[in-house]
Design a protein around this motif. Structure first.
Motif, short mmCIF file in Angstrom:
data_model
loop_
_atom_site.label_atom_id
_atom_site.label_comp_id
_atom_site.label_asym_id
_atom_site.label_seq_id
_atom_site.Cartn_x
_atom_site.Cartn_y
_atom_site.Cartn_z
N LEU A 55 0.79 -1.23 0.00
CA LEU A 55 0.00 0.00 0.00
C LEU A 55 0.81 1.27 0.00
CD1 LEU A 55 -2.79 -0.98 2.57
CD2 LEU A 55 -2.87 -1.11 0.07
N SER A 56 2.05 1.22 0.49
CA SER A 56 2.83 2.46 0.62
C SER A 56 3.01 3.20 -0.71
CB SER A 56 4.19 2.15 1.25
OG SER A 56 4.91 1.21 0.48
N PRO A 57 3.18 2.51 -1.88
CA PRO A 57 3.31 3.28 -3.12
C PRO A 57 2.05 4.07 -3.48
CG PRO A 57 4.14 1.04 -3.41
CD PRO A 57 3.41 1.07 -2.12
N HIS A 58 0.89 3.65 -2.94
CA HIS A 58 -0.36 4.31 -3.30
C HIS A 58 -0.80 5.36 -2.28
CE1 HIS A 58 -0.76 1.14 -6.32
NE2 HIS A 58 -0.52 0.26 -5.36
N LEU A 59 -0.13 5.40 -1.12
CA LEU A 59 -0.52 6.33 -0.06
C LEU A 59 0.40 7.55 -0.07
CD1 LEU A 59 -1.25 3.79 2.82
CD2 LEU A 59 -2.85 4.79 1.18
N THR A 60 0.37 8.28 -1.16
CA THR A 60 1.27 9.43 -1.31
C THR A 60 0.51 10.75 -1.36
OG1 THR A 60 1.23 9.12 -3.72
CG2 THR A 60 3.03 8.06 -2.48
N ALA A 61 -0.79 10.73 -1.17
CA ALA A 61 -1.56 11.97 -1.20
C ALA A 61 -1.12 12.87 -0.04
CB ALA A 61 -3.05 11.67 -1.10
N PRO A 62 -1.12 14.18 -0.23
CA PRO A 62 -0.70 15.09 0.85
C PRO A 62 -1.49 14.90 2.13
CG PRO A 62 -0.86 16.27 -1.24
CD PRO A 62 -1.42 14.90 -1.48
N ALA A 63 -2.82 14.67 2.02
CA ALA A 63 -3.63 14.49 3.23
C ALA A 63 -3.20 13.26 4.01
CB ALA A 63 -5.11 14.38 2.85
N VAL A 64 -2.90 12.17 3.30
CA VAL A 64 -2.47 10.94 3.97
C VAL A 64 -1.11 11.14 4.63
CG1 VAL A 64 -1.86 8.52 3.63
CG2 VAL A 64 -3.81 9.50 2.40
N THR A 65 -0.21 11.84 3.93
CA THR A 65 1.11 12.11 4.50
C THR A 65 1.00 12.97 5.75
OG1 THR A 65 2.06 12.01 2.27
CG2 THR A 65 3.38 13.06 4.00
N THR A 66 0.15 13.99 5.71
CA THR A 66 -0.04 14.84 6.88
C THR A 66 -0.64 14.06 8.04
OG1 THR A 66 -0.38 16.76 5.44
CG2 THR A 66 -1.16 16.94 7.72
N TRP A 67 -1.64 13.23 7.73
CA TRP A 67 -2.28 12.42 8.77
C TRP A 67 -1.27 11.50 9.45
CZ3 TRP A 67 -2.86 7.30 9.86
CH2 TRP A 67 -3.86 6.95 10.78
N THR B 293 1.97 11.77 9.56
CA THR B 293 2.99 12.53 10.28
C THR B 293 2.48 12.95 11.66
OG1 THR B 293 3.92 13.35 8.21
CG2 THR B 293 4.46 14.57 10.21
N ILE B 294 1.26 13.46 11.71
CA ILE B 294 0.70 13.89 12.99
C ILE B 294 0.54 12.70 13.94
CG2 ILE B 294 -1.35 14.88 14.10
CD1 ILE B 294 -1.76 16.55 11.58
N PHE B 295 0.01 11.60 13.42
CA PHE B 295 -0.22 10.42 14.26
C PHE B 295 1.10 9.88 14.82
CE2 PHE B 295 -0.38 5.73 14.40
CZ PHE B 295 -1.22 5.59 15.49
N VAL B 296 2.09 9.71 13.95
CA VAL B 296 3.38 9.16 14.40
C VAL B 296 4.06 10.12 15.38
CG1 VAL B 296 5.68 8.49 13.64
CG2 VAL B 296 3.68 7.74 12.34
N THR B 297 3.98 11.41 15.11
CA THR B 297 4.62 12.39 15.99
C THR B 297 4.02 12.33 17.40
OG1 THR B 297 5.08 13.87 14.13
CG2 THR B 297 5.11 14.83 16.34
N ILE B 298 2.71 12.28 17.48
CA ILE B 298 2.05 12.21 18.79
C ILE B 298 2.49 10.96 19.54
CG2 ILE B 298 -0.18 11.90 19.93
CD1 ILE B 298 -1.40 13.71 17.81
N CYS B 299 2.46 9.82 18.87
CA CYS B 299 2.80 8.55 19.54
C CYS B 299 4.26 8.49 19.95
CB CYS B 299 2.44 7.38 18.62
SG CYS B 299 0.67 7.16 18.35
N VAL B 300 5.15 8.91 19.06
CA VAL B 300 6.59 8.83 19.36
C VAL B 300 6.95 9.76 20.51
CG1 VAL B 300 8.88 9.34 18.45
CG2 VAL B 300 7.26 8.05 17.06
N GLN B 301 6.38 10.95 20.54
CA GLN B 301 6.68 11.88 21.62
C GLN B 301 6.10 11.42 22.95
OE1 GLN B 301 5.14 15.58 19.95
NE2 GLN B 301 7.22 16.32 19.67
N ALA B 302 4.95 10.77 22.91
CA ALA B 302 4.26 10.43 24.15
C ALA B 302 4.73 9.12 24.77
CB ALA B 302 2.76 10.35 23.89
#
Length: 343
Positions: A50-62, A64-73
């Motif tokens: 799926l990673s080659p198909h999940l390149t839309a800006p909205a998916v990338t932003t989503w 990034t936010i999700f991973v950032t929250i989890c990694v920091q917390a």
């Protein structure tokens, strides 16, 4: 006779030696490794396909936010769970009996301030409060410790400072508002509340007779899995809100102070994010005012769905029907007042 013998087997005249259960693992011990392996394989295959198909800006932003929250917390979550389990397993109720004043009105602020040195997670705080009442601590003091410990302990405050860099007033506001709410809730229960039902349960998280080390490890496993699940839910919700909901909507909502406060208070109740991680979720809600974010941080550790269920199951539905609205109202009002003054 070893501790294992004392825990696993009680000698009977006709019982085999050793018991047939020795050397056998619990059924879940055979299943869980395969579940974990299947999940890891599913994620790996999904990433490759799926990673080659999940390149839309909205998916990338989503993502990034999700991973950032989890990694920091996660580091703060691990630290908070460990300290909470240590307090639950190794600090006896007699410590509170000696440390708290005899008079309830004086014991309430002392019990609230105890959260600074005895960090306990939300779920464990209910169990600790029940143990305190069962050992003779005045209910108002125990009920002041219940919301103060998960909301105003050092781990939570450091996590808040990391989530809001350069904003020390947010940390001060969260600490002050949480402590004031806890003390007011204890005093209000002393004046308006009724005695806590005598059916308070104090069942430990491990079988009776287990060592304190076993109790500590069991509490760590239980609380980490429990809190980790809610962290993922909170991260998913925050990332989705930032991507799916049009920014013009959230901006308009943020411009209505009382409505944004109520919305974030309700969000805190529904998401049930652990107090060590909720600051990172709040920081991601950039269109809301600092006061609304503060209310989110004050309400979350004191009133959420899992806490309501735990309080109802431990102290009874009648108790929860009185204590939950009291705490929620105080958290919103005090959060707004402190936010107006400091933020």
């Amino acid at each position: 006779m070893s501790d294992r013998t004392a825990l696993d087997w009680t000698a009977e005249p006709d019982s085999p030696v050793p018991p047939p259960t020795w050397g056998r693992r619990a059924p879940e011990a055979h299943v869980l490794p395969w579940v974990f392996a299947a999940l890891a394989g599913f994620l790996l295959i999904g990433n490759l396909l799926l990673s080659p198909h999940l390149t839309a800006p909205a998916v990338t932003t989503w993502s990034t936010i999700f991973v950032t929250i989890c990694v920091q917390a996660i580091p703060f979550l691990v630290l908070g769970v460990t300290l909470s389990a240590a307090v639950t397993a190794f600090v006896p109720p007699s410590f509170f009996e000696r440390a708290l004043p005899r008079r309830p009105y004086a014991a309430v602020p002392v019990a609230g301030a105890a959260g600074l040195v005895l960090p306990v997670r939300e779920c464990a705080s209910v169990r600790v409060a029940a143990r305190l009442m069962a050992h003779g601590v005045a209910p108002p003091a125990a009920l002041a410790f219940l919301p103060a410990s998960p909301a105003a302990n050092p781990v939570v405050l450091v996590a808040t400072a990391v989530a809001f860099p350069g904003e020390p007033l947010m940390v001060l506001a969260r600490f002050g508002a949480s402590l004031v709410v806890a003390v007011l809730a204890g005093w209000a229960w002393q004046v308006l509340g009724r005695p806590v039902p005598p059916r308070v349960t104090t069942a430990p998280p491990v079988p009776e007779g287990a060592t304190r080390r076993a109790a500590f490890l069991a509490a760590v496993r239980h609380d980490f899995l429990h809190a980790g699940g809610f962290l993922v839910i909170g991260g998913l919700a925050a990332a989705t809100l930032n991507v799916v909901v049009p920014r013009s909507w959230t901006t308009s909502l943020g411009e209505v102070p009382w409505l944004s406060v109520l919305v974030l208070a309700l969000l805190a109740v529904v998401l049930s994010v652990c107090s060590e991680a909720d600051a990172f979720v709040a920081a991601s809600l950039t269109t809301f005012s600092p006061t609304a974010k503060l209310v989110f941080l004050v309400v979350g550790p004191m009133v959420d769905l899992k806490l309501i269920a735990l309080q109802a199951g431990t102290f009874g539905r009648a108790f929860a029907a009185r204590f939950v609205p009291l705490t929620l109202t105080l958290a919103i009002v005090v959060g707004v007042l402190v936010g107006r003054v400091l933020l």
